[in-house]
Scaffold this motif. Structure first.
Motif, PDB file in Angstrom:
ATOM      1  N   VAL A  57     -46.100  72.802   9.651  1.00 47.80           N
ATOM      2  CA  VAL A  57     -45.859  72.680  10.185  1.00 47.80           C
ATOM      3  C   VAL A  57     -44.345  72.840  10.780  1.00 47.80           C
ATOM      4  CG1 VAL A  57     -46.061  70.250  11.781  1.00 47.80           C
ATOM      5  CG2 VAL A  57     -47.728  70.659  10.598  1.00 47.80           C
ATOM      6  N   ARG A  58     -44.431  72.881  12.149  1.00 50.91           N
ATOM      7  CA  ARG A  58     -43.209  73.384  12.629  1.00 50.91           C
ATOM      8  C   ARG A  58     -42.525  72.409  13.304  1.00 50.91           C
ATOM      9  NH1 ARG A  58     -42.868  77.591  17.763  1.00 50.91           N
ATOM     10  NH2 ARG A  58     -44.207  78.551  16.116  1.00 50.91           N
ATOM     11  N   LEU A  59     -41.835  71.727  12.980  1.00 54.47           N
ATOM     12  CA  LEU A  59     -41.090  70.443  12.769  1.00 54.47           C
ATOM     13  C   LEU A  59     -39.743  70.545  13.792  1.00 54.47           C
ATOM     14  CD1 LEU A  59     -40.711  67.794  12.199  1.00 54.47           C
ATOM     15  CD2 LEU A  59     -39.252  68.219  10.265  1.00 54.47           C
ATOM     16  N   MET A  60     -39.539  70.384  15.013  1.00 52.88           N
ATOM     17  CA  MET A  60     -38.565  69.487  15.671  1.00 52.88           C
ATOM     18  C   MET A  60     -37.560  67.928  15.255  1.00 52.88           C
ATOM     19  SD  MET A  60     -39.465  71.655  19.023  1.00 52.88           S
ATOM     20  CE  MET A  60     -38.187  72.019  20.045  1.00 52.88           C
ATOM     21  N   ALA A  61     -36.740  68.015  15.070  1.00 52.02           N
ATOM     22  CA  ALA A  61     -36.590  66.611  13.975  1.00 52.02           C
ATOM     23  C   ALA A  61     -35.088  66.998  15.363  1.00 52.02           C
ATOM     24  CB  ALA A  61     -35.702  66.674  12.976  1.00 52.02           C
ATOM     25  N   LEU A  62     -35.236  65.733  16.894  1.00 60.40           N
ATOM     26  CA  LEU A  62     -34.191  65.686  17.788  1.00 60.40           C
ATOM     27  C   LEU A  62     -33.123  64.783  17.032  1.00 60.40           C
ATOM     28  CD1 LEU A  62     -36.342  65.606  20.977  1.00 60.40           C
ATOM     29  CD2 LEU A  62     -35.523  67.283  19.173  1.00 60.40           C
ATOM     30  N   PRO A  63     -32.062  64.883  17.841  1.00 57.98           N
ATOM     31  CA  PRO A  63     -30.622  63.354  17.322  1.00 57.98           C
ATOM     32  C   PRO A  63     -30.879  62.347  18.129  1.00 57.98           C
ATOM     33  CG  PRO A  63     -29.992  65.382  18.845  1.00 57.98           C
ATOM     34  CD  PRO A  63     -31.465  65.826  18.246  1.00 57.98           C
ATOM     35  N   GLU A  64     -31.737  62.166  18.639  1.00 59.67           N
ATOM     36  CA  GLU A  64     -31.747  61.129  20.271  1.00 59.67           C
ATOM     37  C   GLU A  64     -33.309  60.825  20.119  1.00 59.67           C
ATOM     38  OE1 GLU A  64     -29.559  60.587  23.321  1.00 59.67           O
ATOM     39  OE2 GLU A  64     -29.621  62.628  23.704  1.00 59.67           O
ATOM     40  N   ASN A  65     -33.966  59.587  20.744  1.00 57.15           N
ATOM     41  CA  ASN A  65     -34.991  59.358  20.586  1.00 57.15           C
ATOM     42  C   ASN A  65     -35.132  59.884  22.654  1.00 57.15           C
ATOM     43  OD1 ASN A  65     -37.350  58.365  22.083  1.00 57.15           O
ATOM     44  ND2 ASN A  65     -37.831  56.779  21.382  1.00 57.15           N
ATOM     45  N   VAL A  66     -35.974  60.727  23.293  1.00 52.47           N
ATOM     46  CA  VAL A  66     -35.057  61.527  24.904  1.00 52.47           C
ATOM     47  C   VAL A  66     -36.880  61.062  25.285  1.00 52.47           C
ATOM     48  CG1 VAL A  66     -34.424  63.261  23.815  1.00 52.47           C
ATOM     49  CG2 VAL A  66     -36.667  63.645  23.727  1.00 52.47           C
ATOM     50  N   GLY A  67     -37.764  60.302  24.750  1.00 51.89           N
ATOM     51  CA  GLY A  67     -39.184  60.043  25.667  1.00 51.89           C
ATOM     52  C   GLY A  67     -40.231  61.060  24.959  1.00 51.89           C
ATOM     53  N   PHE A  68     -41.054  60.634  25.303  1.00 52.04           N
ATOM     54  CA  PHE A  68     -42.459  61.327  25.212  1.00 52.04           C
ATOM     55  C   PHE A  68     -42.669  62.518  26.234  1.00 52.04           C
ATOM     56  CE2 PHE A  68     -46.631  61.590  26.129  1.00 52.04           C
ATOM     57  CZ  PHE A  68     -47.632  61.834  24.271  1.00 52.04           C
ATOM     58  N   ALA A  69     -42.320  62.360  27.436  1.00 52.06           N
ATOM     59  CA  ALA A  69     -42.651  63.703  27.951  1.00 52.06           C
ATOM     60  C   ALA A  69     -41.467  64.243  27.444  1.00 52.06           C
ATOM     61  CB  ALA A  69     -42.723  63.201  29.206  1.00 52.06           C
ATOM     62  N   ARG A  70     -40.228  64.673  27.706  1.00 51.71           N
ATOM     63  CA  ARG A  70     -39.339  65.118  27.560  1.00 51.71           C
ATOM     64  C   ARG A  70     -39.444  66.241  26.380  1.00 51.71           C
ATOM     65  NH1 ARG A  70     -33.903  63.717  28.088  1.00 51.71           N
ATOM     66  NH2 ARG A  70     -33.092  65.564  27.308  1.00 51.71           N
ATOM     67  N   ALA A  71     -39.884  65.192  24.959  1.00 47.00           N
ATOM     68  CA  ALA A  71     -40.498  65.426  23.676  1.00 47.00           C
ATOM     69  C   ALA A  71     -41.765  66.437  23.412  1.00 47.00           C
ATOM     70  CB  ALA A  71     -40.332  64.643  22.969  1.00 47.00           C
ATOM     71  N   ASN A  72     -42.261  66.513  24.382  1.00 43.42           N
ATOM     72  CA  ASN A  72     -43.740  66.993  24.332  1.00 43.42           C
ATOM     73  C   ASN A  72     -42.988  68.130  25.337  1.00 43.42           C
ATOM     74  OD1 ASN A  72     -46.506  66.568  23.744  1.00 43.42           O
ATOM     75  ND2 ASN A  72     -46.345  64.330  24.812  1.00 43.42           N
ATOM     76  N   ASN A  73     -42.264  68.410  26.073  1.00 44.71           N
ATOM     77  CA  ASN A  73     -41.892  69.511  26.284  1.00 44.71           C
ATOM     78  C   ASN A  73     -41.361  70.457  25.618  1.00 44.71           C
ATOM     79  OD1 ASN A  73     -43.364  68.669  29.381  1.00 44.71           O
ATOM     80  ND2 ASN A  73     -41.335  67.856  30.376  1.00 44.71           N
ATOM     81  N   LEU A  74     -40.535  69.766  25.148  1.00 45.36           N
ATOM     82  CA  LEU A  74     -39.560  70.846  24.069  1.00 45.36           C
ATOM     83  C   LEU A  74     -40.392  71.780  23.397  1.00 45.36           C
ATOM     84  CD1 LEU A  74     -36.517  68.246  22.911  1.00 45.36           C
ATOM     85  CD2 LEU A  74     -36.646  70.911  24.090  1.00 45.36           C
ATOM     86  N   GLY A  75     -41.600  70.819  22.719  1.00 41.91           N
ATOM     87  CA  GLY A  75     -42.412  71.731  21.764  1.00 41.91           C
ATOM     88  C   GLY A  75     -43.149  72.812  22.408  1.00 41.91           C
TER      89      GLY A  75
END
Length: 311
Positions: A57-75
């Motif tokens: 699985v490709r993992l993107m571990a963010l340093p802060e909670n950016v919310g559902f929408a922004r996190a999905n967009n990064l993926g």
């Protein structure tokens, strides 16, 4: 390019995420897929679990909670699939489920979004489709009219509680817990709106996909188990305020300030009544939780009153 890119945004749901990822091994037997987990700064060991148990699985571990929408967009910015799957970590998919969904989309080239039937943990139906929000729909729901007459097609029009979710049909907005999106439709409509931290981001996406000329469909099979709101359950109070804040943002974006102000004026008395009722229960029964509910609905009422005049 693969058949399917699955993006799962996680926040402190390690054990459910593990079960979800394990179910994906058999959910896509024939489809070539990639799995991307975007972790919103979890503190429960989710990141370590994915690295150890699911190295593919490709993992993107963010340093802060950016919310559902922004996190999905990064993926999805890294996704290579013909189809995109927005998938909650608190879901479980039966064998072959994703093969069936992608095959359905292949047969319907004018469909931009497909949502499956959702089940609760006990196997009962979890209603998962709604109409697009309108001032009337929201007012009926907020004032509890839809709960009084759940089988009435007019009074319960917003959440469609009259419908058994037992037939394939065109809908406005399937649940974002498991949402299959055609890559071309995503490109036409644009990514999720990052201004929605939580709630209504998938409603906004469906609205824009429909505006771009794509159809949105519901399918009664496969059936996906959705345990429901496990991340937001960790912060119930924030969930209440955030849901109404996102609702106001959605109306301001798509209906303009005048309609938004009228809606807020219509539902603010209902949220004030909930605050007063919770306070009365707290005073009579000494329930601390009711005081917290009263405080949150008072915050919502304040938010709505402020939004009546905001431009």
């Amino acid at each position: 390019m693969c058949d399917l890119s699955i993006v799962i945004v996680n926040w402190n749901t390690r054990d459910l995420l593990r079960a979800c990822l394990a179910s994906l091994r058999d959910a896509a037997r024939r489809s070539a897929c990639e799995i991307i987990v975007v972790d919103n700064a979890s503190t429960d060991g989710s990141v370590e679990m994915v690295r150890t148990a699911f190295p593919h699985v490709r993992l993107m571990a963010l340093p802060e909670n950016v919310g559902f929408a922004r996190a999905n967009n990064l993926g999805f910015a890294q996704a290579q699939g013909r189809y995109f799957l927005l998938l909650n970590p608190d879901t479980w998919l039966p064998p072959g489920a994703l093969d069936e969904m992608t095959a359905l989309m292949d047969r319907m080239p004018d469909v931009g979004i497909l949502g499956p039937r959702l089940l609760n943990a006990d196997g009962s139906l979890q209603p998962s489709c709604s109409r697009f929000p309108t001032p009337l729909n929201i007012a009926l729901d907020c004032w509890g009219v839809s709960r009084i007459a759940p089988r009435n097609r007019t009074l319960s029009r917003f959440k469609m509680t009259w419908w058994a979710h037992d037939e394939a049909r065109e809908v406005d907005q399937p649940s974002g817990a498991c949402l299959l999106v055609r890559r071309d439709a995503w490109n036409d409509a644009g990514p999720l709106d990052g201004r929605f931290f939580m709630y209504f981001e998938e409603v906004d996406l469906c609205w824009r996909v429909r505006q771009a000329g794509w159809r949105i469909r519901f399918t009664p099979t496969p059936q996906i188990t959705h345990y429901g709101g496990q991340s937001s359950l960790q912060n119930l109070d924030a969930r209440i305020v955030q849901r109404y804040a996102s609702l106001v943002s959605f109306f301001r974006k798509h209906y303009g300030p005048l309609t938004t102000g009228a809606l807020c004026a219509a539902i603010a008395p209902a949220t004030l009544a909930r605050a007063l009722l919770a306070a009365a229960r707290a005073a009579l029964a000494g329930q601390r939780r009711q005081w917290e509910y009263a405080a949150q609905y008072w915050r919502v009422t304040t938010l709505l009153c402020g939004s009546m005049i905001a431009r």
